[in-house]
Design a protein around this motif. Sequence first.
Motif, PDB file in Angstrom:
ATOM      1  N   LEU A  99     -48.472 100.919  22.669  1.00 13.16           N
ATOM      2  CA  LEU A  99     -48.068 102.022  21.791  1.00 13.16           C
ATOM      3  C   LEU A  99     -46.992 101.604  20.792  1.00 13.16           C
ATOM      4  O   LEU A  99     -46.800 102.268  19.776  1.00 13.16           O
ATOM      5  N   THR A 100     -46.310 100.504  21.051  1.00 12.08           N
ATOM      6  CA  THR A 100     -45.318 100.032  20.073  1.00 12.08           C
ATOM      7  C   THR A 100     -45.999  99.525  18.804  1.00 12.08           C
ATOM      8  O   THR A 100     -45.364  99.402  17.762  1.00 12.08           O
ATOM      9  N   LYS A 101     -47.288  99.208  18.905  1.00 11.24           N
ATOM     10  CA  LYS A 101     -48.048  98.721  17.754  1.00 11.24           C
ATOM     11  C   LYS A 101     -48.978  99.781  17.167  1.00 11.24           C
ATOM     12  O   LYS A 101     -49.407  99.677  16.019  1.00 11.24           O
ATOM     13  N   ALA A 102     -49.298 100.803  17.947  1.00  9.18           N
ATOM     14  CA  ALA A 102     -50.334 101.764  17.566  1.00  9.18           C
ATOM     15  C   ALA A 102     -50.006 102.565  16.320  1.00  9.18           C
ATOM     16  O   ALA A 102     -50.885 102.796  15.469  1.00  9.18           O
ATOM     17  N   PHE A 103     -48.770 102.992  16.168  1.00 10.97           N
ATOM     18  CA  PHE A 103     -48.456 103.915  15.070  1.00 10.97           C
ATOM     19  C   PHE A 103     -48.472 103.233  13.712  1.00 10.97           C
ATOM     20  O   PHE A 103     -48.776 103.866  12.697  1.00 10.97           O
ATOM     21  N   VAL A 104     -48.191 101.940  13.671  1.00 10.83           N
ATOM     22  CA  VAL A 104     -48.347 101.185  12.418  1.00 10.83           C
ATOM     23  C   VAL A 104     -49.828 101.140  12.050  1.00 10.83           C
ATOM     24  O   VAL A 104     -50.205 101.319  10.890  1.00 10.83           O
ATOM     25  N   TYR A 105     -50.658 100.921  13.047  1.00  7.74           N
ATOM     26  CA  TYR A 105     -52.111 100.909  12.825  1.00  7.74           C
ATOM     27  C   TYR A 105     -52.597 102.271  12.330  1.00  7.74           C
ATOM     28  O   TYR A 105     -53.420 102.363  11.411  1.00  7.74           O
ATOM     29  N   PHE A 106     -52.081 103.339  12.927  1.00  5.24           N
ATOM     30  CA  PHE A 106     -52.516 104.685  12.546  1.00  5.24           C
ATOM     31  C   PHE A 106     -52.155 105.002  11.095  1.00  5.24           C
ATOM     32  O   PHE A 106     -52.908 105.692  10.393  1.00  5.24           O
ATOM     33  N   LYS A 107     -51.017 104.520  10.639  1.00  6.06           N
ATOM     34  CA  LYS A 107     -50.644 104.732   9.235  1.00  6.06           C
ATOM     35  C   LYS A 107     -51.655 104.063   8.308  1.00  6.06           C
ATOM     36  O   LYS A 107     -52.102 104.653   7.314  1.00  6.06           O
ATOM     37  N   LYS A 108     -52.024 102.836   8.643  1.00  2.86           N
ATOM     38  CA  LYS A 108     -52.997 102.111   7.819  1.00  2.86           C
ATOM     39  C   LYS A 108     -54.353 102.811   7.845  1.00  2.86           C
ATOM     40  O   LYS A 108     -55.048 102.890   6.829  1.00  2.86           O
ATOM     41  N   LEU A 109     -54.722 103.334   8.995  1.00  2.00           N
ATOM     42  CA  LEU A 109     -55.986 104.053   9.124  1.00  2.00           C
ATOM     43  C   LEU A 109     -55.996 105.283   8.226  1.00  2.00           C
ATOM     44  O   LEU A 109     -56.966 105.543   7.510  1.00  2.00           O
ATOM     45  N   ARG A 110     -54.912 106.032   8.232  1.00  2.00           N
ATOM     46  CA  ARG A 110     -54.832 107.241   7.405  1.00  2.00           C
ATOM     47  C   ARG A 110     -54.923 106.890   5.924  1.00  2.00           C
ATOM     48  O   ARG A 110     -55.617 107.582   5.160  1.00  2.00           O
ATOM     49  N   LEU A 111     -54.259 105.850   5.511  1.00  2.00           N
ATOM     50  CA  LEU A 111     -54.323 105.438   4.108  1.00  2.00           C
ATOM     51  C   LEU A 111     -55.741 105.025   3.721  1.00  2.00           C
ATOM     52  O   LEU A 111     -56.203 105.305   2.612  1.00  2.00           O
ATOM     53  N   ASN A 112     -56.434 104.407   4.654  1.00  2.00           N
ATOM     54  CA  ASN A 112     -57.838 104.044   4.440  1.00  2.00           C
ATOM     55  C   ASN A 112     -58.691 105.305   4.262  1.00  2.00           C
ATOM     56  O   ASN A 112     -59.551 105.370   3.373  1.00  2.00           O
ATOM     57  N   LEU A 113     -58.445 106.300   5.097  1.00  2.00           N
ATOM     58  CA  LEU A 113     -59.212 107.548   5.021  1.00  2.00           C
ATOM     59  C   LEU A 113     -58.903 108.295   3.718  1.00  2.00           C
ATOM     60  O   LEU A 113     -59.806 108.879   3.097  1.00  2.00           O
ATOM     61  N   GLU A 114     -57.654 108.264   3.311  1.00  2.00           N
ATOM     62  CA  GLU A 114     -57.285 108.937   2.052  1.00  2.00           C
ATOM     63  C   GLU A 114     -57.942 108.274   0.861  1.00  2.00           C
ATOM     64  O   GLU A 114     -58.376 108.957  -0.076  1.00  2.00           O
ATOM     65  N   ALA A 115     -58.045 106.966   0.899  1.00  2.00           N
ATOM     66  CA  ALA A 115     -58.702 106.244  -0.194  1.00  2.00           C
ATOM     67  C   ALA A 115     -60.174 106.633  -0.270  1.00  2.00           C
ATOM     68  O   ALA A 115     -60.732 106.811  -1.373  1.00  2.00           O
ATOM     69  N   PHE A 116     -60.813 106.800   0.880  1.00  2.00           N
ATOM     70  CA  PHE A 116     -62.217 107.209   0.895  1.00  2.00           C
ATOM     71  C   PHE A 116     -62.375 108.634   0.383  1.00  2.00           C
ATOM     72  O   PHE A 116     -63.288 108.941  -0.393  1.00  2.00           O
ATOM     73  N   GLN A 117     -61.464 109.519   0.829  1.00  2.00           N
ATOM     74  CA  GLN A 117     -61.533 110.925   0.396  1.00  2.00           C
ATOM     75  C   GLN A 117     -61.348 111.060  -1.117  1.00  2.00           C
ATOM     76  O   GLN A 117     -61.872 111.993  -1.724  1.00  2.00           O
ATOM     77  N   ALA A 118     -60.627 110.136  -1.713  1.00  2.00           N
ATOM     78  CA  ALA A 118     -60.340 110.212  -3.142  1.00  2.00           C
ATOM     79  C   ALA A 118     -61.516 109.759  -4.012  1.00  2.00           C
ATOM     80  O   ALA A 118     -61.535 109.982  -5.227  1.00  2.00           O
ATOM     81  N   LEU A 119     -62.500 109.113  -3.375  1.00  2.00           N
ATOM     82  CA  LEU A 119     -63.653 108.619  -4.143  1.00  2.00           C
ATOM     83  C   LEU A 119     -64.515 109.768  -4.679  1.00  2.00           C
ATOM     84  O   LEU A 119     -64.645 110.801  -4.054  1.00  2.00           O
TER      85      LEU A 119
END
Length: 269
Positions: free
Chosen positions: A249-269
């Motif tokens: 879990l010390t690594k998970a939240f950094v990953y989750f931020k990147k995931l959200r940014l990826n999803l936002e980029a897709f939503q913006a298409l």
Amino acid sequence: MKFIDQIGRCVNLNGIPKRIISLVPSQTELLFDLGLESHIVGITKFCVHPIHLKKTKAIVGGTKQINIGKIKSLNPDIILCNKEENTKDIVEACEQICNTHVSDIFNIDDSLELINQYGLLFNKKEEAQIIVKSIQKKAEDFKTFIQKKTTLKAAYFIWKNPWMVAGNNTFINCMLGLNHLINVYDTQNRYPEIELKNTAINKEVDVVLLSSEPFPFKNSHKKEVQAFYPNAHIVLADGEMFSWYGSRLTKAFVYFKKLRLNLEAFQAL
């Protein structure tokens, strides 16, 4: 010393356990991060973090099938199990060998409780608190990051043939919620089998997460799933980040931020 594990069982200890067998990959990683590598004598074939342990420690089987004879030969002081990962038969067999601790994890609080329990069990209180505080800080930071983000409808696949998803009463479902992802299968319990069909709710799904474990989904599976979720972004998800508790879990939240940014980029298409 009497100790109550996470399913309410009493574990009677004569002292600090020195020879540890872990039957849960995420808990093996936690032991290592607590500084207990030298006390680990046995692990499963799925305990891949850190990877060098597979060369230096005895492999006693998997999470669902174990070599009881090999476990006995290692003369453990304690065996670490998990209610979901290991079967009732495994726990009962381990109890006949030595003290057996069983974890039961549904959310972040359960994870932090487990880390603190290991801190007490193995005389690593300070090390446990460092990990706990790190997770708490990163979790709070992520909550600030995610609080104004759009809530999306999601499906999280863990298996193929049969197709299986994460439902309610799972740690994965909790992690989806933290990511502002509404699990469209949370009306079903645990890990239900589903059939891929073109339904009205499928068209409403914003994101489909294909987990890297226990089934190793690859890019080749995206097209197959996309046909049934036409409006969704199909993502290969790091299953360890969604399902491994403990120090992962010390690594998970950094990953989750990147995931959200990826999803936002897709939503913006």
